[in-house]
Design a protein around this motif. Sequence first.
Motif, PDB file in Angstrom:
ATOM      1  N   MET A 170       0.848  -1.174   0.000  1.00 22.58           N
ATOM      2  CA  MET A 170       0.000   0.000   0.000  1.00 22.58           C
ATOM      3  C   MET A 170       0.896   1.241   0.000  1.00 22.58           C
ATOM      4  N   ALA A 171       0.582   2.188  -0.881  1.00 21.99           N
ATOM      5  CA  ALA A 171       1.335   3.438  -0.967  1.00 21.99           C
ATOM      6  C   ALA A 171       1.139   4.258   0.304  1.00 21.99           C
ATOM      7  N   THR A 172       2.180   4.956   0.716  1.00 22.35           N
ATOM      8  CA  THR A 172       2.112   5.807   1.903  1.00 22.35           C
ATOM      9  C   THR A 172       1.654   7.214   1.523  1.00 22.35           C
ATOM     10  N   THR A 173       1.343   8.007   2.523  1.00 25.35           N
ATOM     11  CA  THR A 173       0.967   9.398   2.294  1.00 25.35           C
ATOM     12  C   THR A 173       2.102  10.143   1.585  1.00 25.35           C
ATOM     13  N   GLN A 174       3.340   9.883   1.982  1.00 25.19           N
ATOM     14  CA  GLN A 174       4.485  10.541   1.367  1.00 25.19           C
ATOM     15  C   GLN A 174       4.636  10.129  -0.101  1.00 25.19           C
ATOM     16  N   GLU A 175       4.401   8.857  -0.419  1.00 24.24           N
ATOM     17  CA  GLU A 175       4.485   8.399  -1.804  1.00 24.24           C
ATOM     18  C   GLU A 175       3.383   9.034  -2.654  1.00 24.24           C
ATOM     19  N   CYS A 176       2.207   9.206  -2.078  1.00 23.57           N
ATOM     20  CA  CYS A 176       1.104   9.852  -2.799  1.00 23.57           C
ATOM     21  C   CYS A 176       1.427  11.316  -3.055  1.00 23.57           C
ATOM     22  N   ARG A 177       1.968  11.989  -2.068  1.00 23.87           N
ATOM     23  CA  ARG A 177       2.352  13.400  -2.248  1.00 23.87           C
ATOM     24  C   ARG A 177       3.433  13.518  -3.315  1.00 23.87           C
ATOM     25  N   ALA A 178       4.394  12.601  -3.302  1.00 17.98           N
ATOM     26  CA  ALA A 178       5.448  12.614  -4.316  1.00 17.98           C
ATOM     27  C   ALA A 178       4.860  12.370  -5.713  1.00 17.98           C
ATOM     28  N   ALA A 179       3.865  11.492  -5.804  1.00 26.27           N
ATOM     29  CA  ALA A 179       3.208  11.231  -7.097  1.00 26.27           C
ATOM     30  C   ALA A 179       2.507  12.488  -7.595  1.00 26.27           C
TER      31      ALA A 179
ATOM     32  N   SER B 111      -9.136  18.784  -5.098  1.00 23.91           N
ATOM     33  CA  SER B 111      -8.901  17.870  -3.981  1.00 23.91           C
ATOM     34  C   SER B 111      -8.641  16.477  -4.533  1.00 23.91           C
ATOM     35  N   CYS B 112      -7.752  15.768  -3.860  1.00 24.14           N
ATOM     36  CA  CYS B 112      -7.421  14.393  -4.226  1.00 24.14           C
ATOM     37  C   CYS B 112      -7.551  13.550  -2.961  1.00 24.14           C
ATOM     38  N   ARG B 113      -8.606  12.747  -2.913  1.00 21.38           N
ATOM     39  CA  ARG B 113      -8.885  11.910  -1.739  1.00 21.38           C
ATOM     40  C   ARG B 113      -8.279  10.538  -1.955  1.00 21.38           C
ATOM     41  N   ILE B 114      -7.415  10.138  -1.053  1.00 23.26           N
ATOM     42  CA  ILE B 114      -6.789   8.819  -1.096  1.00 23.26           C
ATOM     43  C   ILE B 114      -7.607   7.932  -0.163  1.00 23.26           C
ATOM     44  N   THR B 115      -8.449   7.103  -0.765  1.00 23.34           N
ATOM     45  CA  THR B 115      -9.477   6.398  -0.007  1.00 23.34           C
ATOM     46  C   THR B 115      -8.920   5.385   0.985  1.00 23.34           C
ATOM     47  N   ASP B 116      -7.884   4.645   0.616  1.00 24.90           N
ATOM     48  CA  ASP B 116      -7.378   3.611   1.517  1.00 24.90           C
ATOM     49  C   ASP B 116      -6.595   4.185   2.692  1.00 24.90           C
ATOM     50  N   LEU B 117      -6.085   5.395   2.548  1.00 22.84           N
ATOM     51  CA  LEU B 117      -5.365   6.060   3.641  1.00 22.84           C
ATOM     52  C   LEU B 117      -6.254   7.033   4.405  1.00 22.84           C
ATOM     53  N   ASP B 118      -7.442   7.308   3.869  1.00 24.57           N
ATOM     54  CA  ASP B 118      -8.362   8.297   4.425  1.00 24.57           C
ATOM     55  C   ASP B 118      -7.658   9.648   4.610  1.00 24.57           C
ATOM     56  N   VAL B 119      -6.984  10.066   3.529  1.00 27.66           N
ATOM     57  CA  VAL B 119      -6.239  11.320   3.494  1.00 27.66           C
ATOM     58  C   VAL B 119      -6.706  12.116   2.281  1.00 27.66           C
TER      59      VAL B 119
END
Length: 115
Positions: free
Chosen positions: A1-10, A36-44
């Motif tokens: 599972m991608a982390t919050t930091q990996e999503c921000r980097a993407a 807005s970009c909602r990351i559903t599995d991280l709830d971020v």
Amino acid sequence: MATTQECRAALDRLSDSMAGADGDVRAAAALDRSLSCRITDLDVTFSGRLRDGRIQVLDTRQGPPAEKAQIRLSLTGDDLVALVDGRLHFAKAWASGRVRLEASFRDLLRLRTLL
């Protein structure tokens, strides 16, 4: 599972890619809209603006966005990373329900060039 930091980097890589685009893609990315970009599995949720061909992330928060953005994207972290890296095609992901994109009809027409 991608982390919050990996999503921000993407999101940063996507922004860089959009900023370096030419022609129709650059014109489509030239919108000035809340995003807005909602990351559903991280709830971020990453919130910010699409401005001058770049994504400007202004806030990262747990849960849903505080306000309804003009352009709203919702997906898992792994799907975001795969989309930005070119391993997942947006149209297929959207058609299968893996990705949700909500915006005005006019914005959707302009954004289709990016997709």
